[in-house]
Design a protein around this motif. Structure first.
Motif, mmCIF file in Angstrom:
data_model
loop_
_atom_site.group_PDB
_atom_site.id
_atom_site.type_symbol
_atom_site.label_atom_id
_atom_site.label_comp_id
_atom_site.label_asym_id
_atom_site.label_seq_id
_atom_site.Cartn_x
_atom_site.Cartn_y
_atom_site.Cartn_z
ATOM 1 N N ARG A 1 -2.040 -0.822 -12.848
ATOM 2 C CA ARG A 1 -2.009 -2.280 -13.049
ATOM 3 C C ARG A 1 -2.676 -2.656 -14.377
ATOM 4 O O ARG A 1 -2.140 -3.451 -15.145
ATOM 5 C CB ARG A 1 -2.698 -2.994 -11.888
ATOM 6 C CG ARG A 1 -2.654 -4.518 -12.048
ATOM 7 C CD ARG A 1 -3.378 -5.252 -10.946
ATOM 8 N NE ARG A 1 -2.656 -5.108 -9.698
ATOM 9 C CZ ARG A 1 -3.189 -4.625 -8.567
ATOM 10 N NH1 ARG A 1 -4.448 -4.273 -8.525
ATOM 11 N NH2 ARG A 1 -2.469 -4.530 -7.483
ATOM 12 N N ARG A 2 -3.829 -2.070 -14.662
ATOM 13 C CA ARG A 2 -4.517 -2.333 -15.939
ATOM 14 C C ARG A 2 -3.676 -1.873 -17.120
ATOM 15 O O ARG A 2 -3.577 -2.553 -18.143
ATOM 16 C CB ARG A 2 -5.879 -1.630 -15.977
ATOM 17 C CG ARG A 2 -6.996 -2.424 -15.353
ATOM 18 C CD ARG A 2 -8.363 -1.863 -15.676
ATOM 19 N NE ARG A 2 -8.537 -0.449 -15.368
ATOM 20 C CZ ARG A 2 -8.841 0.043 -14.170
ATOM 21 N NH1 ARG A 2 -9.020 -0.765 -13.152
ATOM 22 N NH2 ARG A 2 -8.984 1.330 -13.995
ATOM 23 N N ARG A 3 -3.072 -0.703 -16.979
ATOM 24 C CA ARG A 3 -2.252 -0.167 -18.065
ATOM 25 C C ARG A 3 -1.050 -1.066 -18.333
ATOM 26 O O ARG A 3 -0.702 -1.325 -19.480
ATOM 27 C CB ARG A 3 -1.822 1.258 -17.708
ATOM 28 C CG ARG A 3 -1.124 2.031 -18.799
ATOM 29 C CD ARG A 3 -1.921 2.187 -20.073
ATOM 30 N NE ARG A 3 -3.187 2.813 -19.901
ATOM 31 C CZ ARG A 3 -3.598 3.921 -20.480
ATOM 32 N NH1 ARG A 3 -2.808 4.557 -21.296
ATOM 33 N NH2 ARG A 3 -4.793 4.391 -20.266
ATOM 34 N N LEU A 4 -0.414 -1.568 -17.295
ATOM 35 C CA LEU A 4 0.712 -2.484 -17.472
ATOM 36 C C LEU A 4 0.264 -3.781 -18.156
ATOM 37 O O LEU A 4 0.975 -4.312 -19.010
ATOM 38 C CB LEU A 4 1.377 -2.791 -16.129
ATOM 39 C CG LEU A 4 2.245 -1.672 -15.569
ATOM 40 C CD1 LEU A 4 2.661 -1.974 -14.129
ATOM 41 C CD2 LEU A 4 3.459 -1.422 -16.443
ATOM 42 N N VAL B 1 -4.101 5.610 -7.826
ATOM 43 C CA VAL B 1 -4.255 5.168 -9.224
ATOM 44 C C VAL B 1 -3.628 3.785 -9.450
ATOM 45 O O VAL B 1 -3.405 3.395 -10.587
ATOM 46 C CB VAL B 1 -3.670 6.201 -10.215
ATOM 47 C CG1 VAL B 1 -4.441 7.510 -10.152
ATOM 48 C CG2 VAL B 1 -2.192 6.412 -9.979
ATOM 49 N N ARG B 2 -3.374 3.047 -8.387
ATOM 50 C CA ARG B 2 -2.728 1.739 -8.493
ATOM 51 C C ARG B 2 -3.492 0.797 -9.428
ATOM 52 O O ARG B 2 -2.892 0.141 -10.277
ATOM 53 C CB ARG B 2 -2.566 1.112 -7.115
ATOM 54 C CG ARG B 2 -1.883 -0.237 -7.163
ATOM 55 C CD ARG B 2 -1.617 -0.805 -5.800
ATOM 56 N NE ARG B 2 -2.805 -0.751 -4.983
ATOM 57 C CZ ARG B 2 -2.791 -0.646 -3.656
ATOM 58 N NH1 ARG B 2 -1.668 -0.605 -2.999
ATOM 59 N NH2 ARG B 2 -3.924 -0.602 -2.979
ATOM 60 N N ALA B 3 -4.800 0.718 -9.301
ATOM 61 C CA ALA B 3 -5.586 -0.182 -10.161
ATOM 62 C C ALA B 3 -5.474 0.241 -11.624
ATOM 63 O O ALA B 3 -5.371 -0.605 -12.513
ATOM 64 C CB ALA B 3 -7.042 -0.221 -9.713
ATOM 65 N N VAL C 1 8.646 2.565 0.031
ATOM 66 C CA VAL C 1 8.105 1.627 -0.949
ATOM 67 C C VAL C 1 6.894 0.936 -0.339
ATOM 68 O O VAL C 1 6.952 0.424 0.779
ATOM 69 C CB VAL C 1 9.163 0.582 -1.375
ATOM 70 C CG1 VAL C 1 8.547 -0.458 -2.278
ATOM 71 C CG2 VAL C 1 10.324 1.267 -2.062
ATOM 72 N N HIS C 2 5.813 0.959 -1.062
ATOM 73 C CA HIS C 2 4.598 0.297 -0.617
ATOM 74 C C HIS C 2 4.539 -1.101 -1.206
ATOM 75 O O HIS C 2 5.531 -1.631 -1.667
ATOM 76 C CB HIS C 2 3.385 1.142 -1.011
ATOM 77 C CG HIS C 2 3.338 2.427 -0.254
ATOM 78 N ND1 HIS C 2 2.767 2.530 0.991
ATOM 79 C CD2 HIS C 2 3.828 3.650 -0.536
ATOM 80 C CE1 HIS C 2 2.887 3.772 1.434
ATOM 81 N NE2 HIS C 2 3.538 4.468 0.517
ATOM 82 N N ARG C 3 3.390 -1.654 -1.238
ATOM 83 C CA ARG C 3 3.193 -3.028 -1.699
ATOM 84 C C ARG C 3 3.883 -3.294 -3.037
ATOM 85 O O ARG C 3 3.744 -2.531 -3.982
ATOM 86 C CB ARG C 3 1.699 -3.284 -1.824
ATOM 87 C CG ARG C 3 1.385 -4.684 -2.223
ATOM 88 C CD ARG C 3 -0.094 -4.959 -2.109
ATOM 89 N NE ARG C 3 -0.341 -6.275 -2.651
ATOM 90 C CZ ARG C 3 -1.263 -6.541 -3.539
ATOM 91 N NH1 ARG C 3 -2.068 -5.601 -3.954
ATOM 92 N NH2 ARG C 3 -1.411 -7.756 -3.996
ATOM 93 N N ILE C 4 4.617 -4.398 -3.087
ATOM 94 C CA ILE C 4 5.291 -4.811 -4.316
ATOM 95 C C ILE C 4 4.316 -5.656 -5.135
ATOM 96 O O ILE C 4 3.723 -6.606 -4.624
ATOM 97 C CB ILE C 4 6.562 -5.633 -4.003
ATOM 98 C CG1 ILE C 4 7.554 -4.823 -3.166
ATOM 99 C CG2 ILE C 4 7.201 -6.144 -5.292
ATOM 100 C CD1 ILE C 4 8.212 -3.678 -3.890
ATOM 101 N N HIS C 5 4.157 -5.301 -6.393
ATOM 102 C CA HIS C 5 3.296 -6.033 -7.323
ATOM 103 C C HIS C 5 4.178 -6.820 -8.281
ATOM 104 O O HIS C 5 5.366 -6.522 -8.423
ATOM 105 C CB HIS C 5 2.405 -5.065 -8.105
ATOM 106 C CG HIS C 5 1.552 -4.231 -7.215
ATOM 107 N ND1 HIS C 5 0.351 -4.664 -6.720
ATOM 108 C CD2 HIS C 5 1.753 -2.986 -6.716
ATOM 109 C CE1 HIS C 5 -0.158 -3.716 -5.948
ATOM 110 N NE2 HIS C 5 0.663 -2.691 -5.929
#
Length: 163
Positions: free
Chosen positions: A133-136, A128-130, A2-6
């Motif tokens: 994040r935008r999609r969420l 594709v993290r950014a 698990v990487h960075r938790i947002h």
């Protein structure tokens, strides 16, 4: 791994009683009504008439054009009409923990609904993290407007949005 938790944190006041809010949110079949149509959200199994601990719900979603994914969640905690928690057991995230809280306001004539989501992507999706994040943010914005359309908009109180 698990990487960075947002985190997504949304607060919305709705002009319904906590019991009415619970009835709406604890019915998994209502998820499609507050999910953007372009996601082609479908419940495959587990659509009971109420939410309960241990409930397993299987969905199919289309988060991006030409991408269809399966998603399996478990309701790990539920206390009517106060809160419930869903956690992804299989799906697009390395980690997904979604808390739904309901608190009476305006002497019980309205409810303050809080969504708190902690999420992380698998290592191979980090580029594709950014975009995710935008999609969420778009999905939760749609959800807010859909809830206003379905349940009404509270006149008082400030709604908060942090994604």
């Amino acid at each position: 791994m698990v990487h960075r938790i947002h985190r997504i944190h949304r607060i919305q006041t709705l002009p319904v009683t906590p019991d009415k809010a619970w009835d709406f949110f604890s019915d998994p079949c209502n998820l499609a009504r507050i999910t953007p149509p372009w996601m082609d959200f479908r419940i495959v199994s587990g659509c009971a008439d109420h939410t309960y601990p241990g409930q397993i719900i299987e969905y199919r979603v289309r988060p991006f054009p030409l991408v269809r994914l399966g998603w399996l969640t478990e309701i790990t905690q539920a206390r009517s009409p106060v809160f419930f928690v869903d956690e992804q057991r299989r799906g697009p995230y390395a980690f997904w923990h979604h808390q739904h809280h309901f608190a009476a306001v305006e002497n019980g004539a309205a409810v303050r609904m809080t969504d708190l989501v902690h999420w992380a992507l698998p290592w191979y999706a980090l580029p594709v993290r950014a975009l995710v994040r935008r999609r969420l943010r778009i999905i939760f914005d749609y959800r807010q407007h859909a809830l206003e359309r379905l349940l009404g908009r509270a006149e008082q109180g400030e709604d908060a949005c942090r994604a």
